[in-house]
Design an enzyme around this catalytic site. Structure first.
Site, PDB file in Angstrom:
ATOM      1  N   ARG A   1      -9.838  14.248  17.549  1.00  0.00           N
ATOM      2  CA  ARG A   1     -11.024  13.569  18.065  1.00  0.00           C
ATOM      3  C   ARG A   1     -11.592  14.353  19.237  1.00  0.00           C
ATOM      4  NH1 ARG A   1      -9.284   7.731  19.454  1.00  0.00           N
ATOM      5  NH2 ARG A   1      -7.190   8.563  19.492  1.00  0.00           N
TER       6      ARG A   1
ATOM      7  N   HIS B   1     -11.768   4.971   5.353  1.00  0.00           N
ATOM      8  CA  HIS B   1     -10.592   4.781   6.209  1.00  0.00           C
ATOM      9  C   HIS B   1     -10.993   4.454   7.646  1.00  0.00           C
ATOM     10  CE1 HIS B   1      -6.191   5.084   5.778  1.00  0.00           C
ATOM     11  NE2 HIS B   1      -6.203   5.240   7.081  1.00  0.00           N
TER      12      HIS B   1
ATOM     13  N   GLN C   1       0.832  -1.201   0.000  1.00  0.00           N
ATOM     14  CA  GLN C   1       0.000   0.000   0.000  1.00  0.00           C
ATOM     15  C   GLN C   1       0.865   1.249   0.000  1.00  0.00           C
ATOM     16  OE1 GLN C   1      -0.086   2.061   2.910  1.00  0.00           O
ATOM     17  NE2 GLN C   1      -1.547   3.530   2.085  1.00  0.00           N
TER      18      GLN C   1
ATOM     19  N   ASP D   1     -14.372  -1.857   2.821  1.00  0.00           N
ATOM     20  CA  ASP D   1     -13.830  -1.999   4.171  1.00  0.00           C
ATOM     21  C   ASP D   1     -14.433  -0.941   5.067  1.00  0.00           C
ATOM     22  OD1 ASP D   1     -11.600   0.257   4.825  1.00  0.00           O
ATOM     23  OD2 ASP D   1     -11.517  -0.232   2.697  1.00  0.00           O
TER      24      ASP D   1
ATOM     25  N   ARG E   1     -17.027  -6.847  11.563  1.00  0.00           N
ATOM     26  CA  ARG E   1     -16.679  -7.499  12.829  1.00  0.00           C
ATOM     27  C   ARG E   1     -17.194  -8.940  12.909  1.00  0.00           C
ATOM     28  NH1 ARG E   1     -14.396  -3.371  12.585  1.00  0.00           N
ATOM     29  NH2 ARG E   1     -14.077  -1.761  14.187  1.00  0.00           N
TER      30      ARG E   1
ATOM     31  N   THR F   1      -3.939   4.393  -1.388  1.00  0.00           N
ATOM     32  CA  THR F   1      -4.909   4.867  -0.410  1.00  0.00           C
ATOM     33  C   THR F   1      -5.110   6.363  -0.552  1.00  0.00           C
ATOM     34  OG1 THR F   1      -4.350   3.125   1.166  1.00  0.00           O
ATOM     35  CG2 THR F   1      -5.426   5.073   2.052  1.00  0.00           C
TER      36      THR F   1
ATOM     37  N   LYS G   1      -8.136   2.737  -3.050  1.00  0.00           N
ATOM     38  CA  LYS G   1      -8.871   2.617  -1.791  1.00  0.00           C
ATOM     39  C   LYS G   1      -9.346   3.987  -1.327  1.00  0.00           C
ATOM     40  CE  LYS G   1      -8.260   0.744   2.901  1.00  0.00           C
ATOM     41  NZ  LYS G   1      -8.536   1.978   3.665  1.00  0.00           N
TER      42      LYS G   1
ATOM     43  N   SER H   1     -14.591   2.819   0.888  1.00  0.00           N
ATOM     44  CA  SER H   1     -13.967   2.973   2.193  1.00  0.00           C
ATOM     45  C   SER H   1     -13.968   4.418   2.647  1.00  0.00           C
ATOM     46  CB  SER H   1     -12.512   2.471   2.124  1.00  0.00           C
ATOM     47  OG  SER H   1     -11.777   2.844   3.269  1.00  0.00           O
TER      48      SER H   1
END
Length: 403
Positions: free
Chosen positions: A166, A279, A129, A310, A314, A157, A255, A277
């Protein structure tokens, strides 16, 4: 793995990883930008998809094997590339061995803590990648090194920005693990003695270097040095993506696609496959869940390139749902990292076994003998579930303007 260490779900693997890893290491794996809306939506959206089971006449045996990205694999699951896997001393090599043992292809990040040569040796079905970073000459050299090592494909990517933090805070990641940093973080490590002992046995601290970005005889850059180089590189154009694809000359995955117009431009650029995706929620928060974007993208270009997905996988039933909605295979990220943190190579193998068992059980319930038999009618979607991005008049105008 002994019976008392075996776990039956990815959620249990995550809990064991949380108890075993230093808090800052665990929180780094839990990353998602801003409020984490997309991170949470990636997982919760799978729960909004229903299944339509049969109760009589299910096949006695199910075939999970498929061919994707030119590789024959035991099931439609691929290891997604993730950077600096310092949750275990063997890092990406342990993951590659686990993937090889279970017949699964391996994606290796250019920000990985282990060199591509070691990872390909552990798993010949390795795809390398790359981000668009540095100049074209340096990127061409990186591609040539991966090709010489035996990588079977390239993943470009484009769904990563890290432009925002965050809301709940991010752990401070050190620039390097020098003596001062080790001493400062010693109390945290002492709270996780089994993890600390693993690294003590190697005689070296967790690696925060990126050996696959080495230029000539220079030492491997640190993660933040590489990150800075990426930030200083202007984002790629579609001509740049076409150049990468041509330079590589083999299996090429783009991606980070969520929009139909981007998917069509990717086809025009000559890619072999795209991965729907965001990420893993680490890019632009409030982007819809990847599984919600998948059907529209698969309908638009699925007959021209392989479509992967992606984000939030889970369970084995999640894999089946993605396949029914048009994916050829899924990539997993945090799921195997929880396994790596919980038990190294054996933990990753355990996660892959959990997913395989779930895929098999879901196929049986749906009355499907093979992953190739899945169709849209096998799932039930609530009204408004599918998010079609980039297919309206404004998107067509944008496409025409940028062409």
């Amino acid at each position: 793995m002994s019976e008392h260490k075996w776990f039956e779900t990815v959620a249990i693997a995550q809990e064991r990883a949380r108890r075993r890893l230093p808090p800052s290491v665990y929180k780094a794996l839990l990353a998602g930008t801003e409020k984490g809306v997309t991170y949470q939506a990636n997982m919760s959206s799978f729960g909004d998809i229903g299944l339509a089971p049969h109760v009589v006449g299910q096949p006695a045996e199910r075939d999970l094997a498929t061919r994707v990205l030119g590789q024959d694999v035991s099931m439609p699951v691929i290891i997604s590339p993730t950077g600096v896997q310092a949750v275990h001393p063997d890092g990406e090599v342990a993951v590659a061995r686990a993937a090889a043992a279970r017949g699964v292809a391996m994606g290796l990040s250019s920000f990985a803590s282990k060199p591509v040569e070691e990872v390909v040796a552990a798993n010949p079905q390795t795809l390398f990648q790359m981000y668009w970073m540095g100049d074209r000459d340096s990127m061409a050299r990186r591609m040539e090194r991966a090709r010489a090592a035996g990588a079977v494909g390239l993943i470009a990517t484009t769904d990563w920005s890290f432009s925002n933090g965050r809301d709940w805070g991010s752990p401070a990641i050190p620039q390097k693990m020098d003596l001062k940093t080790i001493l400062r973080r010693a109390p945290e490590g002492l709270r996780r003695p089994s993890w600390l002992l693993e690294y003590a046995r190697t005689g070296r601290p967790p690696g925060l270097l990126a050996p696959n970005l080495v230029e000539g005889d220079e030492p491997a850059p640190g993660f933040f040095d590489a990150y800075f180089q990426w930030m200083q590189t202007p984002p790629p154009t579609w001509d740049d993506i076409a150049w990468m694809r041509e330079q590589w000359g083999g299996t090429f995955v783009l991606k980070g696609v969520t929009r139909v117009d981007d998917a069509k431009r990717a086809v025009d650029a000559g890619v072999s496959a795209i991965s729907v995706s965001n990420h893993g929620g680490n890019n632009l928060d409030s982007t819809p869940a990847a599984i919600r974007c998948l059907p529209a993208v698969a309908d638009a270009v699925g007959d021209q390139v392989e479509v992967l997905m992606d984000g939030g996988v889970r369970r084995g039933s999640d894999v089946v749902k993605a396949l029914a909605l048009g994916a050829r295979a899924v990539l997993i990220g945090r799921a195997y990292l929880w396994g790596l943190g919980a038990g190294g190579q054996a933990g990753v193998e355990n996660v892959l076994d959990v997913l395989r068992g779930g895929i098999d059980a879901t196929l049986m319930g749906l009355g499907r003998a093979s992953v190739h038999d899945l169709v849209r009618d096998d799932v039930l979607l609530p009204e408004g579930f599918v998010q079609t991005l980039g297919a309206g008049a404004s998107a067509r105008n944008l496409h025409a303007t940028s062409a």
